[in-house]
Design an enzyme around this catalytic site. Structure first.
Site, mmCIF file in Angstrom:
data_model
loop_
_atom_site.group_PDB
_atom_site.id
_atom_site.type_symbol
_atom_site.label_atom_id
_atom_site.label_comp_id
_atom_site.label_asym_id
_atom_site.label_seq_id
_atom_site.Cartn_x
_atom_site.Cartn_y
_atom_site.Cartn_z
ATOM 1 N N HIS A 64 25.917 43.986 38.135
ATOM 2 C CA HIS A 64 25.135 43.742 39.346
ATOM 3 C C HIS A 64 23.687 44.188 39.167
ATOM 4 O O HIS A 64 22.989 44.389 40.152
ATOM 5 C CB HIS A 64 25.767 44.487 40.530
ATOM 6 C CG HIS A 64 27.098 43.921 40.930
ATOM 7 N ND1 HIS A 64 28.143 44.695 41.379
ATOM 8 C CD2 HIS A 64 27.562 42.655 40.924
ATOM 9 C CE1 HIS A 64 29.195 43.927 41.647
ATOM 10 N NE2 HIS A 64 28.870 42.678 41.381
ATOM 11 N N HIS A 65 23.247 44.323 37.899
ATOM 12 C CA HIS A 65 21.864 44.792 37.722
ATOM 13 C C HIS A 65 20.876 43.757 38.231
ATOM 14 O O HIS A 65 19.745 44.073 38.561
ATOM 15 C CB HIS A 65 21.574 45.153 36.253
ATOM 16 C CG HIS A 65 21.401 43.969 35.361
ATOM 17 N ND1 HIS A 65 22.440 43.174 34.960
ATOM 18 C CD2 HIS A 65 20.282 43.423 34.800
ATOM 19 C CE1 HIS A 65 21.973 42.203 34.191
ATOM 20 N NE2 HIS A 65 20.677 42.334 34.079
ATOM 21 N N LYS A 70 26.451 35.298 37.907
ATOM 22 C CA LYS A 70 26.580 33.875 37.556
ATOM 23 C C LYS A 70 27.558 33.716 36.412
ATOM 24 O O LYS A 70 27.577 34.501 35.469
ATOM 25 C CB LYS A 70 25.191 33.369 37.125
ATOM 26 C CG LYS A 70 25.104 31.912 36.847
ATOM 27 C CD LYS A 70 24.458 31.164 37.997
ATOM 28 C CE LYS A 70 24.601 29.669 37.898
ATOM 29 N NZ LYS A 70 25.983 29.189 37.979
ATOM 30 N N LYS A 94 24.140 36.993 27.881
ATOM 31 C CA LYS A 94 23.563 35.650 27.733
ATOM 32 C C LYS A 94 22.398 35.455 28.712
ATOM 33 O O LYS A 94 21.325 35.004 28.341
ATOM 34 C CB LYS A 94 24.674 34.651 28.058
ATOM 35 C CG LYS A 94 24.541 33.316 27.450
ATOM 36 C CD LYS A 94 25.765 32.469 27.804
ATOM 37 C CE LYS A 94 27.053 32.999 27.184
ATOM 38 N NZ LYS A 94 28.200 32.135 27.479
ATOM 39 N N LYS A 106 32.498 35.690 35.781
ATOM 40 C CA LYS A 106 33.357 34.589 35.299
ATOM 41 C C LYS A 106 34.587 34.526 36.180
ATOM 42 O O LYS A 106 35.078 35.553 36.660
ATOM 43 C CB LYS A 106 33.784 34.851 33.851
ATOM 44 C CG LYS A 106 34.179 33.599 33.123
ATOM 45 C CD LYS A 106 32.934 32.871 32.650
ATOM 46 C CE LYS A 106 33.246 31.648 31.830
ATOM 47 N NZ LYS A 106 32.025 31.177 31.153
ATOM 48 N N SER A 362 21.776 25.654 34.670
ATOM 49 C CA SER A 362 22.350 26.060 35.960
ATOM 50 C C SER A 362 21.305 26.834 36.769
ATOM 51 O O SER A 362 21.216 26.702 37.993
ATOM 52 C CB SER A 362 23.578 26.951 35.744
ATOM 53 O OG SER A 362 24.731 26.157 35.592
#
Ligand code: NAD
Length: 471
Positions: A64-65, A70, A94, A106, A362
């Site tokens: 949550h930094h 995503k 990534k 994910k 995205s």
């Protein structure tokens, strides 16, 4: 012989060896490597024959930094909590690498997609979305899913529609998921983005004089012999872009078997053969390989695993003949295999970098949804006018007139897809240069995987340092 590690542990081992190269506060490093939140849920779904089945789903938010988090949603019979945590962690690194302003996440649903009708998949997807929404695990500023193994733009459209119906009046609702069909708020170029990004990454490496010299290769993609495992979204487009750039596809593997031809396989002909016959096997002129995984051992220059994790293990790594492994899939190389391949001086282009094209585009889609305007809409006509004036001025100074086709080409304004592809290319080229720079900062013995992790860790550490949490 080294032990077989679970997937999340494998990612953390790569993290640990890279983290050891940095001087960051160990407390901060242990915060970065932890998975911040996991939601596991089970829900009933009515099958078409009236039977009720209990379905298991997960969503892991690794970091949550940065918010939102995503990462894709996977439909596979092998989905587990360990798998989604590992994949969420890879997303964190990534996103940091390619400067996509997200934490990693994910999701997964434990089903074999092919066992379910379209109607059943729709019911499962909508219920999965409802569960995420109920626990605040989805939303434009919270957590934004995307396609992954076993899911496509169709599932993303169902997710967007379900979320929208549960959030009346939420102006940015469409930004709750990416990889949507263009008509449902998607962006042109997203479908091809991961494969295109993999191609750009391979191209950067193949144009790297120093690396190619080490491998005894000429520079460039053209002429390189390639084997691709998995002809889904990612594998199909990597194969297509590699072939268009002059590479020779000498082997293609799917779950039912593989085919090989040292003279090259025509991708589109293979795809239409598989569509017509239901199998990749028996393609005219090609050799059949009944055990699909044997294709990984084919004689080639570049091996592209584009299916699932743990495909190259310590069992088959000694037999790998490729000089470059391009990790289009997430986690295709086990820790044990990595050690063997490194000893064999095989170059690994790591997943954290190589398949980041999907999340990059995205990110563009999310920005498009939040700004409610198509990229290029404001400037296309303006650019065309400016280009026409420049060409017109050149013509009047030189007294020569350009042929219509050349004039049209030179005066074309950028479309949404042009801008997306150009942003993707820039991102992949820049990330490659940054990783190589990190590698040189240490020494050439540090692998590209470690260099990619160090680059990502440095960027994430900056966020924590700015917050002053670990003084
Ligand atoms: P997909 O479902 O579209 O395609 C996967 C393909 O692999 C299918 O055609 C399937 O039949 C084949 N396959 C499955 N098991 C196989 C095996 N043992 N041998 C050979 N082929 C096999 O999935 P995808 O979206 O292309 O994802 C592939 C990989 O890329 C996954 O690791 C995923 O996490 C990763 N990835 C995907 C994206 C994306 O945007 N879709 C982004 C980043 C990373």
């Amino acid at each position: 012989m080294s032990k077989q590690f679970r997937f999340f542990e494998q990612v953390n081992r790569s993290f640990d060896s890279a983290a050891a190269l940095t001087k960051h506060d160990p407390r901060m490093l242990s915060q970065i490597r932890e998975c911040n939140a996991v939601y596991h849920f089970a829900f009933p779904v009515k099958r078409d024959d009236g039977a009720i089945e209990v379905i298991h789903g997960w969503r892991a938010e690794h970091s949550h930094h940065k918010l939102p988090t995503k990462g894709g949603i996977r439909y596979s019979s092998k989905v587990s909590e360990d798998e989604v945590k590992a994949l969420a962690a890879l997303m964190t690194y990534k996103c940091a690498l390619v400067d996509a302003p997200f934490g990693g996440a994910k999701g997964g649903v434990r089903i074999a997609r092919s066992d379910y009708s379209a109607g059943e998949l729709e019911r499962i997807t909508r219920r999965y979305t409802y569960e995420l929404k109920k626990k605040n695990f989805i939303g434009p500023g919270v957590d934004v899913p995307a396609p992954d193994f076993g899911t496509t733009a169709r599932e993303m459209a169902w997710i967007a529609d379900t979320y929208h119906s549960l959030s009346a009046g939420e102006l940015n609702a469409l930004a709750c998921v990416t990889g949507k069909p263009v008509a449902q708020g998607g962006i042109r170029g997203r479908e091809q983005a991961t494969g295109r990004g993999v191609y750009y990454g391979i191209r950067e490496a193949c144009n790297d004089e120093e690396l190619m010299k080490k491998l005894g290769f000429d520079q460039g993609v053209a002429g390189k012999r390639v084997v691709v495992q998995g002809l889904g979204n990612v594998g199909h487009y990597v194969s297509k872009f590699m072939q268009e750039a002059g590479a020779v596809l000498v082997g293609l593997a799917e779950y039912e078997g593989a085919i090989a031809n040292p003279d090259g396989l025509d991708l589109e002909a293979v795809v239409s053969h598989r569509k017509d016959t239901g199998s990749i096997l028996d393609f005219p002129g090609a050799q059949n390989i009944k055990i699909s995984a044997e294709a990984l051992k084919l004689d080639c220059d570049i091996l592209v695993p584009a299916a699932l994790e743990n495909q190259i293990t310590r069992d088959n790594a000694p037999a790998i003949q490729a000089k470059i492994i391009a990790e289009a899939a997430n986690g295709p190389t086990s820790v044990g295999a990595d050690e063997i391949l490194t000893e064999k001086e095989i170059l690994i282009l790591p997943d954290t970098y190589l398949n980041a094209g999907g999340v990059t585009v995205s990110y563009f889609e999310w920005v498009k949804n939040l700004s409610h305007v198509r990229f290029g809409r404001m400037q296309k006509r303006f650019e065309e006018g400016a280009f026409r004036r420049i060409v017109g001025a050149m013509e009047s100074y030189t007294g020569r007139t350009l042929p219509d086709a050349e004039r049209a080409d030179l005066t074309r304004g950028a479309s949404e897809e042009d801008l997306v592809n150009s942003g993707l290319e820039e991102t992949m080229a820049l990330a490659y240069a940054t990783i190589r720079e990190t590698q040189r900062r240490y020494d050439e013995d540090v692998s590209l995987r470690s260099a990619a992790f160090v680059t990502a860790i440095d960027k994430i550490a900056l966020c924590y340092e700015d917050l002053g949490i670990f003084p």
